[in-house]
Design a protein around this motif. Structure first.
Motif, PDB file in Angstrom:
ATOM      1  N   UNK A 313      66.691  24.655  50.219  1.00  0.00           N
ATOM      2  CA  UNK A 313      67.454  24.579  51.451  1.00  0.00           C
ATOM      3  C   UNK A 313      66.497  24.588  52.627  1.00  0.00           C
ATOM      4  N   UNK A 314      66.938  24.057  53.750  1.00  0.00           N
ATOM      5  CA  UNK A 314      66.075  23.915  54.912  1.00  0.00           C
ATOM      6  C   UNK A 314      66.700  24.678  56.070  1.00  0.00           C
ATOM      7  N   UNK A 315      66.124  25.819  56.381  1.00  0.00           N
ATOM      8  CA  UNK A 315      66.642  26.662  57.447  1.00  0.00           C
ATOM      9  C   UNK A 315      65.962  28.006  57.437  1.00  0.00           C
ATOM     10  N   UNK A 316      66.620  28.990  58.007  1.00  0.00           N
ATOM     11  CA  UNK A 316      66.074  30.337  58.094  1.00  0.00           C
ATOM     12  C   UNK A 316      66.495  31.155  56.880  1.00  0.00           C
ATOM     13  N   UNK A 317      65.575  31.966  56.400  1.00  0.00           N
ATOM     14  CA  UNK A 317      65.883  32.897  55.317  1.00  0.00           C
ATOM     15  C   UNK A 317      66.168  34.264  55.938  1.00  0.00           C
ATOM     16  N   UNK A 318      67.165  34.961  55.407  1.00  0.00           N
ATOM     17  CA  UNK A 318      67.563  36.229  56.013  1.00  0.00           C
ATOM     18  C   UNK A 318      68.001  37.217  54.962  1.00  0.00           C
ATOM     19  N   UNK A 319      67.829  38.493  55.285  1.00  0.00           N
ATOM     20  CA  UNK A 319      68.298  39.613  54.478  1.00  0.00           C
ATOM     21  C   UNK A 319      69.398  40.330  55.249  1.00  0.00           C
ATOM     22  N   UNK A 320      70.453  40.723  54.561  1.00  0.00           N
ATOM     23  CA  UNK A 320      71.474  41.566  55.169  1.00  0.00           C
ATOM     24  C   UNK A 320      71.730  42.758  54.260  1.00  0.00           C
ATOM     25  N   UNK A 321      72.240  43.818  54.858  1.00  0.00           N
ATOM     26  CA  UNK A 321      72.663  45.001  54.112  1.00  0.00           C
ATOM     27  C   UNK A 321      74.108  45.299  54.461  1.00  0.00           C
ATOM     28  N   UNK A 324      79.379  50.578  53.547  1.00  0.00           N
ATOM     29  CA  UNK A 324      80.780  50.892  53.836  1.00  0.00           C
ATOM     30  C   UNK A 324      81.510  49.703  54.466  1.00  0.00           C
ATOM     31  N   UNK A 325      81.118  48.487  54.074  1.00  0.00           N
ATOM     32  CA  UNK A 325      81.762  47.295  54.595  1.00  0.00           C
ATOM     33  C   UNK A 325      81.178  46.779  55.892  1.00  0.00           C
ATOM     34  N   UNK A 326      80.251  47.509  56.515  1.00  0.00           N
ATOM     35  CA  UNK A 326      79.618  47.078  57.765  1.00  0.00           C
ATOM     36  C   UNK A 326      78.346  46.310  57.446  1.00  0.00           C
ATOM     37  N   UNK A 327      78.196  45.167  58.082  1.00  0.00           N
ATOM     38  CA  UNK A 327      77.091  44.259  57.793  1.00  0.00           C
ATOM     39  C   UNK A 327      76.022  44.372  58.870  1.00  0.00           C
ATOM     40  N   UNK A 328      74.760  44.341  58.441  1.00  0.00           N
ATOM     41  CA  UNK A 328      73.628  44.381  59.372  1.00  0.00           C
ATOM     42  C   UNK A 328      72.602  43.339  58.968  1.00  0.00           C
ATOM     43  N   UNK A 329      72.046  42.675  59.958  1.00  0.00           N
ATOM     44  CA  UNK A 329      70.976  41.715  59.732  1.00  0.00           C
ATOM     45  C   UNK A 329      69.659  42.468  59.700  1.00  0.00           C
ATOM     46  N   UNK A 330      69.027  42.512  58.535  1.00  0.00           N
ATOM     47  CA  UNK A 330      67.808  43.294  58.357  1.00  0.00           C
ATOM     48  C   UNK A 330      66.548  42.482  58.638  1.00  0.00           C
ATOM     49  N   UNK A 331      66.545  41.214  58.287  1.00  0.00           N
ATOM     50  CA  UNK A 331      65.354  40.384  58.468  1.00  0.00           C
ATOM     51  C   UNK A 331      65.782  38.931  58.579  1.00  0.00           C
ATOM     52  N   UNK A 332      65.089  38.173  59.430  1.00  0.00           N
ATOM     53  CA  UNK A 332      65.364  36.748  59.594  1.00  0.00           C
ATOM     54  C   UNK A 332      64.060  36.050  59.918  1.00  0.00           C
ATOM     55  N   UNK A 333      63.733  35.028  59.137  1.00  0.00           N
ATOM     56  CA  UNK A 333      62.474  34.318  59.339  1.00  0.00           C
ATOM     57  C   UNK A 333      62.650  32.874  58.888  1.00  0.00           C
ATOM     58  N   UNK A 334      61.984  31.955  59.598  1.00  0.00           N
ATOM     59  CA  UNK A 334      62.001  30.554  59.207  1.00  0.00           C
ATOM     60  C   UNK A 334      60.916  30.245  58.187  1.00  0.00           C
ATOM     61  N   UNK A 335      60.055  31.208  57.890  1.00  0.00           N
ATOM     62  CA  UNK A 335      59.036  31.049  56.857  1.00  0.00           C
ATOM     63  C   UNK A 335      59.516  31.714  55.578  1.00  0.00           C
TER      64      UNK A 335
END
Length: 477
Positions: A313-321, A324-335
């Motif tokens: 895929x061509x885009x940004x790679x990201x981690x979320x956590x 208790x049902x609440x979502x947070x963006x932990x990391x986002x990188x285009x590399x």
């Protein structure tokens, strides 16, 4: 035009249009009442201060417009028009009354909004919204929901709670990259730069063979089947044409010609594309470090995912956590990166928020490396999944526990699915690195707003079931 409100206003104080009665049950009214606008304004209003003499736009209007765009998938022009036409959206954006005389802002300002609302800012706003929602739920709820034992009782060392983590890719809106088409686009951009640099007073324009290059490209693309020999020949021709254009540009620059900052960035991108493609052509390989796959978005990288149907895929790679049902963006990188390296940082951020480590972390197998296993063991955290290596002789796995962990881990996949289908993460149309990162962070914030809205609907249904007779409740439903 009405003056905007910096704080929270009630629907009764909102000056409604003549002949229209706005309802408190509208989802945008409910959503506006669940966001701590005064706290957000106090913290980030300085981002939208008046700097050039024009009338400054308030933070609530900027953030509200971005939330509306992420919710509906509107373009910048459509977002401004919908706010102008819809009184509910005007209330959400902080208008004290309905006003349809002119646009709330010029659509081009949406780019300015996205640049100002960085992922770091949106992450803190997301935390404010989640914290405010938790406090509201604690006050309104009289009975606690049944939860898993690992969530109710502290684990080893006082740990409690469950954190679910996973990684995905947010694809950017680019044409599928092929070497020949990429070189052709780079050549066309180089020819435009050469046209800008050339002055008729300097004499004859350097020859570029653009018609012949275009003819060669069309001859290749119109073939139904491309053999390896045909593709290599087409790449070689485009490299030759591009090299000639770059030499002509260097000649113009050596005589004192200049380009704008944006044109210089585009020229640097073209040079990098030529170097990468020339290296792969000479070495007969198909990989190169930091490979550029788009002329207009050189920061986009190929992300190898190994999924069925979409291995790359061509885009940004990201981690979320998800906690208790609440979502947070932990990391986002285009590399491209190994998501396992972020697990310890995510656990430390959980501890900073909650005051303790989670009792368990539900993650994919890629997170179960030796460093993470040793880290979790040292802090009393149970990392889901089988042990490394071959099973020991006589070892018995708790298959029921593994099944429960895998079923609960699906929650993060649902978050990904909803974010990509409804919140704009499925296809990032922003063209700049910072605005593309904003779209991803905004989709996570909208996910939590959707969760709050669903919780309010469930609470209303619960109250109706208690206080209304069954026959009237059926009519309300």
């Amino acid at each position: 035009m009405y003056r905007y409100s910096n704080g929270q206003i009630s629907l009764a104080d909102f000056k409604q249009p003549v002949g229209m009665n706005l309802k408190e049950s509208n989802r945008w009214v409910k959503k506006a009442q669940t966001i701590p606008w005064p706290e957000i304004e106090k913290r980030y209003a300085a981002l939208f201060t008046n700097r050039k003499g024009n009338v400054a736009k308030p933070l609530r209007l900027a953030l509200g417009a971005c939330i509306i765009q992420a919710e509906y998938g509107f373009s910048d022009e459509e977002t401004a028009l919908m706010i102008q036409e819809n009184p509910y959206l005007q209330y959400f954006c902080g208008y004290p009354g309905y006003d349809d005389e002119k646009l709330p802002f010029d659509p081009s300002l949406m780019v300015y909004f996205r640049k100002r609302l960085t992922p770091e800012v949106l992450g803190e706003i997301n935390e404010m919204i989640v914290r405010d929602a938790k406090e509201r739920q604690a006050k309104e709820s009289e009975t606690k929901d049944d939860e898993d034992d690992s969530d109710n009782h502290p684990g080893t060392g006082g740990n409690s709670g469950t954190m679910i983590v996973d990684a995905t890719c947010a694809p950017s809106n680019i044409r599928y990259p092929q070497d020949v088409s990429l070189l052709n686009e780079a050549r066309e951009n180089a020819e435009k730069l050469l046209d800008v640099l050339h002055d008729p007073a300097d004499g004859k324009k350097p020859r570029t063979y653009r018609r012949r290059a275009r003819k060669d490209y069309l001859k290749y693309t119109r073939c139904r089947k491309h053999t390896a020999k045909m593709t290599r020949k087409a790449i070689g021709k485009q490299l030759t044409y591009l090299r000639r254009d770059l030499d002509a540009i260097d000649g113009k620059l050596s005589f004192g010609k200049s380009l704008t900052t944006r044109q210089k960035e585009r020229l640097d991108t073209i040079r990098t594309i030529y170097e990468q493609q020339k290296y792969m052509y000479d070495n007969r390989t198909h990989s190169v470090p930091d490979r550029i796959v788009s002329v207009s978005q050189p920061f986009v990288r190929p992300i190898v995912r190994g999924k069925a149907g979409k291995p790359v895929e061509f885009g940004a790679k990201l981690d979320i956590s998800v906690v208790d049902g609440w979502t947070r963006l932990e990391c986002c990188s285009f590399d491209a990166y190994n998501e396992a390296g972020n697990l310890q940082e995510m656990a430390e951020r959980f501890r900073a928020r909650e005051g303790h480590y989670p009792s368990r972390i539900l993650a994919d197998r890629i997170y179960r490396n030796r460093e993470n296993l040793n880290y979790c063991k040292a802090h009393g955290i149970r990392l889901s999944g089988p042990a490394l290596g071959r099973p020991k002789k006589g070892e018995t796995r708790d298959k029921a526990q593994d099944y429960r962990d895998e079923c609960e881990r699906v929650e993060v996949e649902r978050r990904f699915s909803l974010a990509k289908r409804k919140c704009g993460m499925g296809l990032v149309t922003a063209k700049l690195r910072e605005t593309a990162a904003h779209v991803i962070a905004m989709s996570v914030l909208v996910l939590n707003l959707r969760k709050i809205q669903c919780a309010i609907l469930r609470l209303l249904t619960y109250l109706l079931a208690i206080f209304l007779p069954k026959e009237k409740w059926a009519i309300v439903q």
